[in-house]
Design a protein around this motif. Structure first.
Motif, short mmCIF file in Angstrom:
data_model
loop_
_atom_site.label_atom_id
_atom_site.label_comp_id
_atom_site.label_asym_id
_atom_site.label_seq_id
_atom_site.Cartn_x
_atom_site.Cartn_y
_atom_site.Cartn_z
N ILE A 285 0.84 -1.20 0.00
CA ILE A 285 0.00 0.00 0.00
C ILE A 285 0.87 1.24 0.00
O ILE A 285 0.65 2.19 -0.77
CB ILE A 285 -0.94 -0.01 1.22
CG1 ILE A 285 -1.90 -1.20 1.15
CG2 ILE A 285 -1.71 1.30 1.32
CD1 ILE A 285 -2.73 -1.39 2.40
N HIS A 288 2.76 1.76 -3.26
CA HIS A 288 1.87 2.28 -4.31
C HIS A 288 1.77 3.79 -4.21
O HIS A 288 1.80 4.50 -5.22
CB HIS A 288 0.50 1.64 -4.18
CG HIS A 288 -0.49 2.11 -5.20
ND1 HIS A 288 -1.52 2.98 -4.90
CD2 HIS A 288 -0.63 1.83 -6.53
CE1 HIS A 288 -2.23 3.22 -5.99
NE2 HIS A 288 -1.72 2.54 -6.99
N LEU A 467 -7.15 -3.46 -11.27
CA LEU A 467 -6.87 -3.03 -9.89
C LEU A 467 -8.01 -2.15 -9.38
O LEU A 467 -8.35 -1.14 -10.00
CB LEU A 467 -5.55 -2.26 -9.84
CG LEU A 467 -5.17 -1.66 -8.48
CD1 LEU A 467 -4.86 -2.77 -7.47
CD2 LEU A 467 -3.99 -0.71 -8.61
N THR A 469 -8.95 0.24 -6.26
CA THR A 469 -8.37 0.98 -5.13
C THR A 469 -9.49 1.72 -4.41
O THR A 469 -10.13 2.59 -5.01
CB THR A 469 -7.31 1.98 -5.61
OG1 THR A 469 -6.25 1.26 -6.25
CG2 THR A 469 -6.75 2.78 -4.44
N HIS A 516 -6.61 -2.27 -1.71
CA HIS A 516 -6.24 -2.64 -3.08
C HIS A 516 -6.64 -4.08 -3.35
O HIS A 516 -6.36 -4.97 -2.55
CB HIS A 516 -4.72 -2.51 -3.29
CG HIS A 516 -4.19 -1.12 -3.16
ND1 HIS A 516 -4.60 -0.09 -3.97
CD2 HIS A 516 -3.28 -0.58 -2.31
CE1 HIS A 516 -3.96 1.02 -3.62
NE2 HIS A 516 -3.17 0.74 -2.61
N TYR A 552 -13.59 5.41 -5.17
CA TYR A 552 -12.70 4.33 -5.60
C TYR A 552 -12.17 4.63 -6.99
O TYR A 552 -12.73 5.45 -7.74
CB TYR A 552 -13.42 2.98 -5.58
CG TYR A 552 -14.63 2.90 -6.48
CD1 TYR A 552 -14.53 2.40 -7.78
CD2 TYR A 552 -15.87 3.35 -6.05
CE1 TYR A 552 -15.63 2.34 -8.61
CE2 TYR A 552 -16.98 3.30 -6.87
CZ TYR A 552 -16.86 2.78 -8.16
OH TYR A 552 -17.95 2.74 -8.99
#
Length: 846
Positions: A285, A288, A467, A469, A516, A552
């Motif tokens: 995390i 990223h 992905l 998030t 994630h 998101y």
């Protein structure tokens, strides 16, 4: 790397767009086209709202606000009219995405704007003697305050910003702040930069020299660029750092050296997260946020963990500099592991992944400082030193075998360079979490992922990474939410396997508290798009009256161009069926002989009555509890119960069994009658479910009665032994087969099914009915049966005598497998349904 990211229009062009929409709306209203007018007023209001957020001067803002109020007022006036239809809001529109990013800028009660490169004058020496002081520095943690920590200007102890003479630090350690994941992330970046000559993480810090390396700010102020909530955002800090009373830093620093960049990046991240009293994270995390590299969480203790495949992936990625690796222990450790020195809920940096003399080696660094760490000298006990036989490389850094890593640690945190993909795209959205909508797809947003087909010369399957998030509003409340990402190939397939291989990170189709979720998809299909379903749920029920809103970002990466858009269909016809898998109807997947007992529905799609498309597009979802893997199939069953399913029988299929939700989409479906079969993966899995069907043509959907519904049931179980596995009549021992007497008190219909209940390969079976009792010896050839299931069949559903009319009396039922002696030890189950009550099974001869 190319990206489908949007280039923003100018303010003047957006203003012209808003005024044009408002003018169109006025004309439509004047023409009494109230539905069109309402939609145009809403769109104009959205553009004006976006402009309001973009401008800063007060006069312009006031004019825009007045125009916004005017169009909103007209929309409100039209809203109550019956002629106004529903206005569809596109989640992927530029305005909706801008609004989502704007809402997500508020983190821990402070707004962080989207990053833009700062002018050099921002860091020039101030005209007054005072240096820049951040009015909102991150609060110190209780541990720092307990040890006398205070903020002190970095300039007072003449630090080194970046020691280029040594190639930069290759290892970073933490102090008393509980941010091991952040420091492990910084350590991983430092090791990567030292090995590959990169600038990971350090290029987030401004001011910079022409090479993009951080330099000292003459004003005492710094700007840090971090990827958070879908966008790179600006975090302003000053050079005051937490310091012990004796002048030592209580921040992240190199294990050896005095470089200051780790402390400044740590401070910016702690400010973003609400202070140095950091509740914890994991390194993927944090990496990223620091690097923008794609996060992946691999559970080392999961039963589906692929040790060999994972090693090949990370070894290849690490060797080419495209993969960052860190490790984490879990909240609970075996007592033996604790005695060996492992610490619960702790992250460790990986500085090397290599193969040497046939051995697989991982170099692990503990981010704790060697002095004053929370446990023994460097966080490793002497017992653990004894276990790690590869020896100490230097203090706090050890070589472990890959097997030791897999055995000792709970999680493997990976971050992948997004440049390994040529193409990428992202959308940003918000989701108002609702518990009142009946349909899963009404409660959870859906998207369509479309992509180009690979080149004709490519023989490799296409790889897509998706992905999800979840945006952070408050770090302390992050764990209050669970998220999931379902990925389905659309337009159905013609069999049980949709041709798609999904390797999921944490969660995937399982609800997880991780922000994630990475789903890796490999497909050999040409260009069939994917349906993406995003869901969020509170970890614990809440008494809050209003449904909360979650932001998101959904990103996709591939070697071919791709786009994420709103779903294409609006289905005018819908119907919902509530059902359950019970002890009598939980049949499992088609590999089990009980598949046919699953709940089934008859679907009749009616022909169109007006001009238009002559075939239907449909979508079917099955929703159930979060821990139940489910599937739904649309079968060429003519609306009848499907007993023997084989590949090719399905017109469309939701694909692999996925937790809590199955989704099937198919276009070009001709009017006619079909059978829908929802199922769980394993038999006996009890759960309620909701089946929701949407279609572009009118249809009828009705449950199909269970086999033998309305009849009286008899059952018997047994197994073939050496003495009773007589085989077919041709082998001369047919009379040795298991047999039972069936006594009927009155005439009526009778249905008989013989099944093999053991899980080995299916045997060719036959069940036959004789009357009177066979008057032949065990080794003689029997007379012809009055009813039989026909040729021996190895169908999973077994052998069936279907609805034969019998008079009152006594009959003999013989259960046989084809080959003599084959099937010894195999178990069988006999089910008999009679139209009339009073039937019974007895031993032959009673």
């Amino acid at each position: 790397m190319t990206s489908s990211s949007r280039k923003g229009p100018t303010l003047s062009s957006r203003l012209s767009e808003a005024e044009d929409l408002a003018a169109q709306a006025a004309r439509a209203e004047h023409a009494a086209d109230h539905s069109s007018a309402f939609a145009l007023y809403v769109r104009a209001a959205e553009v004006y709202l976006a402009l309001l957020r973009a401008v800063t001067d007060k006069p312009t803002k006031a004019r825009l606000k007045e125009r916004w109020r005017r169009v909103v007022g007209r929309a409100e006036a039209l809203k109550g009219l019956k002629a106004v239809g529903e206005v569809r809001r596109e989640r992927t529109s530029a305005d909706e995405q801008d609004l989502a990013l704007y809402k997500s800028a508020l983190i821990n009660s402070h707004r962080y704007p989207i990053f833009s490169p700062p002018p050099p004058t921002l860091f020039s020496a101030p005209s007054t003697p005072s240096l820049y002081s951040d009015p909102r520095p991150p609060s110190l943690s209780p541990a720092q305050l307990a040890q006398g920590g205070t903020y002190v200007r970095a300039l007072s102890f003449s630090p080194v910003w970046l020691d280029e003479s040594q190639g930069g630090a290759d290892d970073v350690v933490q102090d008393v702040a509980t941010d091991c994941s952040v420091v492990a992330a910084l350590s991983v970046c430092a090791a990567h930069n030292h090995r590959f000559g990169g600038k990971l993480a350090i290029d987030c810090l401004y001011p910079q020299d022409p090479r993009g390396l951080p330099i000292r700010s003459e004003s005492g102020g710094y700007l840090v660029r971090l990827l958070i909530n879908g966008a790179h955002r600006s975090i302003e800090i000053d050079d005051r750092l937490p310091t012990y009373p004796d002048g030592r830093l209580m921040t992240a620093t190199p294990r050896a050296g005095t470089e200051i960049w780790p402390a400044l990046l740590e401070k910016a991240y702690m400010k973003l997260m609400g202070g140095y009293d950091f509740p914890g994270s994991n390194s993927s995390i944090d990496l990223h946020a620091l690097t923008g590299w794609i996060p992946e969480h691999v559970s080392l203790q999961d039963t589906s963990f692929k040790r060999e495949q994972t090693w090949l992936r990370i070894h290849n990625g690490f060797r080419h500099g495209t993969c960052l690796v860190s490790l984490g222990t879990g909240k609970n450790l075996d007592a033996l592991l604790e005695r060996k020195g492992f610490i619960t809920s702790h992250d460790y940096a990986v500085q090397d992944v290599r193969e040497e003399d046939g051995r697989r080696i991982v170099r692990v660094a503990n981010p704790w400082r060697s002095q004053g760490g929370p446990v023994h000298a460097d966080g490793w006990t002497y017992d653990l030193r004894a276990v790690l036989e590869d020896g100490t490389q230097r203090e706090g850094v050890f070589d472990l075998s890959w097997d030791e890593v897999c055995d000792f640690f709970d999680a493997l945190y990976l971050n992948w360079d997004p440049d390994i993909f040529i193409h990428s795209t992202s959308v940003h959205a918000t989701h108002k979490v609702s518990t009142t909508s009946s349909s899963y797809l009404d409660r959870n947003p859906q998207f369509r992922l479309s992509f180009s087909s690979p080149s004709a010369s490519s023989s490799s399957p296409l790889e897509l990474w998706i992905l999800l998030t979840r945006h952070t509003a408050s770090k302390k409340s992050d764990g209050d939410w669970l998220s999931a990402l379902h990925v389905f190939e659309t337009d159905g397939t013609d069999g049980a396997d949709d041709g798609v291989q999904r390797d999921k990170g944490v969660g995937g189709d399982v609800l997880t508290d991780s922000p994630h979720i990475l789903v890796r998809v490999t497909t050999r299909s040409s260009t069939a798009p994917f349906a993406l379903v995003v869901s969020h749920r509170r970890a614990e029920p809440s008494s809050e009256g209003e449904d909360p809103e979650i932001g998101y970002t959904l990103s996709a990466y591939s070697s071919v161009p791709l786009t994420i858009s709103d779903p294409p269909h609006r289905f005018p016809y819908t119907q919902q069926v509530d059902g359950a898998w019970t002890s009598r109807t939980a049949g499992g997947n088609p590999t089990f002989p009980t598949f046919h007992i699953n709940p089934q529905c008859r679907l009749n799609i009616r022909p169109p009555t007006v001009r238009g498309p002559q075939t239907a597009a449909l979508r079917c979802t099955v929703e159930t509890a979060g821990d139940v893997p489910v599937n739904v199939k649309l079968v060429w069953g003519e609306g009848k119960r499907v007993y023997n399913f084989a590949d090719g029988d399905a017109l469309a299929d939701s694909g692999k069994y996925t937790h809590s939700l199955a989704l099937l989409e198919k276009s070009g479906v001709s009017p006619g009658t079909y059978t829908l079969v929802p199922s769980t993966f394993t038999p006996g899995r009890l759960a309620a479910f909701t089946l929701h069907l949407e279609c572009t043509l009118p249809f009828d959907l009705d449950p199909i009665p269970a086999e033998g519904a309305g009849m009286f049931a008899l059952t018997a179980r047994g197994e073939w032994t050496e003495h009773t596995a007589g085989g077919a009549p041709r082998f001369g021992r047919y009379g040795d087969n298991p047999k039972l007497g069936l006594k009927l008190k009155s005439s009526g219909l009778v249905r008989i099914r013989l099944q093999q209940t053991s899980s080995s390969a299916p045997l060719p079976l036959n069940v036959s009915l004789f009357r009177p009792l066979p008057s032949y010896s065990a080794h003689s050839r029997p007379e012809a049966p009055i009813a039989t299931s026909g040729p021996y069949s190895d169908a999973r559903a077994g052998a069936l005598v279907e609805d034969v009319h019998l008079e009152a009396g006594t009959y003999t039922v013989v259960m046989s497998a084809y080959a003599q002696g084959v099937g010894v030890g195999e178990r069988w189950a006999l089910s008999i349904w009679t139209e009339r009550a009073g039937a019974e099974l007895v031993e032959v001869g009673e």
